[in-house]
Design a protein around this motif. Sequence first.
Motif, mmCIF file in Angstrom:
data_model
loop_
_atom_site.group_PDB
_atom_site.id
_atom_site.type_symbol
_atom_site.label_atom_id
_atom_site.label_comp_id
_atom_site.label_asym_id
_atom_site.label_seq_id
_atom_site.Cartn_x
_atom_site.Cartn_y
_atom_site.Cartn_z
ATOM 1 N N VAL A 27 20.195 10.512 16.388
ATOM 2 C CA VAL A 27 20.633 10.248 17.758
ATOM 3 C C VAL A 27 20.474 11.537 18.548
ATOM 4 C CG1 VAL A 27 22.237 8.367 17.254
ATOM 5 C CG2 VAL A 27 23.013 10.736 17.064
ATOM 6 N N GLU A 28 20.628 11.462 19.862
ATOM 7 C CA GLU A 28 20.372 12.649 20.683
ATOM 8 C C GLU A 28 21.599 13.509 20.918
ATOM 9 O OE1 GLU A 28 18.298 10.953 24.168
ATOM 10 O OE2 GLU A 28 16.542 12.008 23.388
ATOM 11 N N ARG A 29 22.772 12.896 20.795
ATOM 12 C CA ARG A 29 23.994 13.653 21.111
ATOM 13 C C ARG A 29 25.104 13.354 20.119
ATOM 14 N NH1 ARG A 29 22.565 12.012 26.372
ATOM 15 N NH2 ARG A 29 24.144 10.386 26.364
ATOM 16 N N GLU A 30 26.012 14.290 20.016
ATOM 17 C CA GLU A 30 27.178 14.177 19.138
ATOM 18 C C GLU A 30 27.970 12.895 19.439
ATOM 19 O OE1 GLU A 30 28.475 15.432 16.006
ATOM 20 O OE2 GLU A 30 26.981 16.891 16.687
ATOM 21 N N SER A 31 28.144 12.595 20.749
ATOM 22 C CA SER A 31 28.936 11.420 21.141
ATOM 23 C C SER A 31 28.290 10.125 20.614
ATOM 24 C CB SER A 31 29.074 11.356 22.661
ATOM 25 O OG SER A 31 27.800 11.262 23.263
ATOM 26 N N GLN A 32 26.946 10.111 20.591
ATOM 27 C CA GLN A 32 26.250 8.915 20.100
ATOM 28 C C GLN A 32 26.437 8.772 18.592
ATOM 29 O OE1 GLN A 32 22.485 10.153 21.581
ATOM 30 N NE2 GLN A 32 22.685 9.073 23.536
ATOM 31 N N LYS A 33 26.545 9.903 17.927
ATOM 32 C CA LYS A 33 26.778 9.861 16.481
ATOM 33 C C LYS A 33 28.105 9.158 16.191
ATOM 34 C CE LYS A 33 27.315 12.818 12.448
ATOM 35 N NZ LYS A 33 27.116 14.152 11.863
ATOM 36 N N GLY A 34 29.103 9.504 16.994
ATOM 37 C CA GLY A 34 30.414 8.872 16.845
ATOM 38 C C GLY A 34 30.342 7.370 17.059
ATOM 39 N N ILE A 35 29.577 6.973 18.059
ATOM 40 C CA ILE A 35 29.438 5.542 18.361
ATOM 41 C C ILE A 35 28.719 4.826 17.216
ATOM 42 C CG2 ILE A 35 28.341 3.862 19.913
ATOM 43 C CD1 ILE A 35 28.766 5.977 22.183
#
Length: 271
Positions: free
Chosen positions: A210-218
């Motif tokens: 994924v491109e961002r840390e927040s997307q990893k969480g999702i």
Amino acid sequence: MNALVGEKLSIITSRAQTTRHRIQGILNGPDFQIVFSDTPGILDPSYKLQENMLKAARSALVDADVLIYMTEIGETPEPEDPLLKKIARFKIPVLLVINKIDLGDQQGVEQVISRWEEILPKAEKIPVSALENFNVDLVMSRILHYLPESPPYYPDDALTDKSERFMAGEMIREKILMQYRQEVPYAVEVEIESFLEEEKLIRISAVIYVERESQKGIMIGSGGKALKILGREARLDMQKFFQKKIFLQIRVKVQKDWRNNERQIRKFGYH
Ligand SMILES: Nc1nc2c(ncn2[C@@H]2O[C@H](COP(=O)(O)OP(=O)(O)OP(=O)(O)O)[C@@H](O)[C@H]2O)c(=O)[nH]1
Ligand SMILES: [Mg+2]
């Protein structure tokens, strides 16, 4: 292409830009071999990834004997569309396949066809429903009519130019497109790290970038719930496709802004 080849080679979802690569589907008959190229849709690129998707679509035209232009009943053609103007000048036969006629009526179909008559007069217009397998056989017979005689390009048991790893990655990506909302699926790439076939099962280890840390969480979801659902859905599809028990392991990693990073895009197999 799936309907024509009779195998689910390209993933299908209701979201736009599902297909990212040129995927060949090979159909072998008693006295013919057809090599289909399913491509991404034509779009105005705003990411480097999309530039590569457009290149993949264009590359399919280089050595094509027949162009199948897919549109659908709800789509009205724009006479000034530069792509359509270009297609109107093509030397190769063009089949204009108007899909999803199961969603319309006779009158609607006739209206769409007459719009297309004005824009691509030379193209052969064929209304179909890929979903209900309506007129797919007619498309097939027109392709066979136009194909030149030539030795086969692939062995007669070949099904696609893509590897089993690629197929496995696509099955995961299909489930991501179906399960996650908004932009998240578009920021995702799937890499199959290992694909080990044993006698009774296949062990697959995948990484979702994924491109961002927040997307990893999702992607992972609270308590890992979302990733677990994703893994199960993808695994069931893989078992059907590979006809073997699958052991699937998925990890999620951040690869910052990979969609705009040419080197990274190449590494992911977009050429
Ligand atoms: N009603 C109806 N829906 C269809 C038919 N064929 C495909 N669909 C649906 O249309 C949607 C898009 O299908 P895709 O195969 O992903 O379309 P595509 O043109 O390859 O799109 P991209 O890969 O995103 O460029 C999916 O939800 C399909 O189930 C059809 O004949 N009738
Ligand atoms: Mg597609």
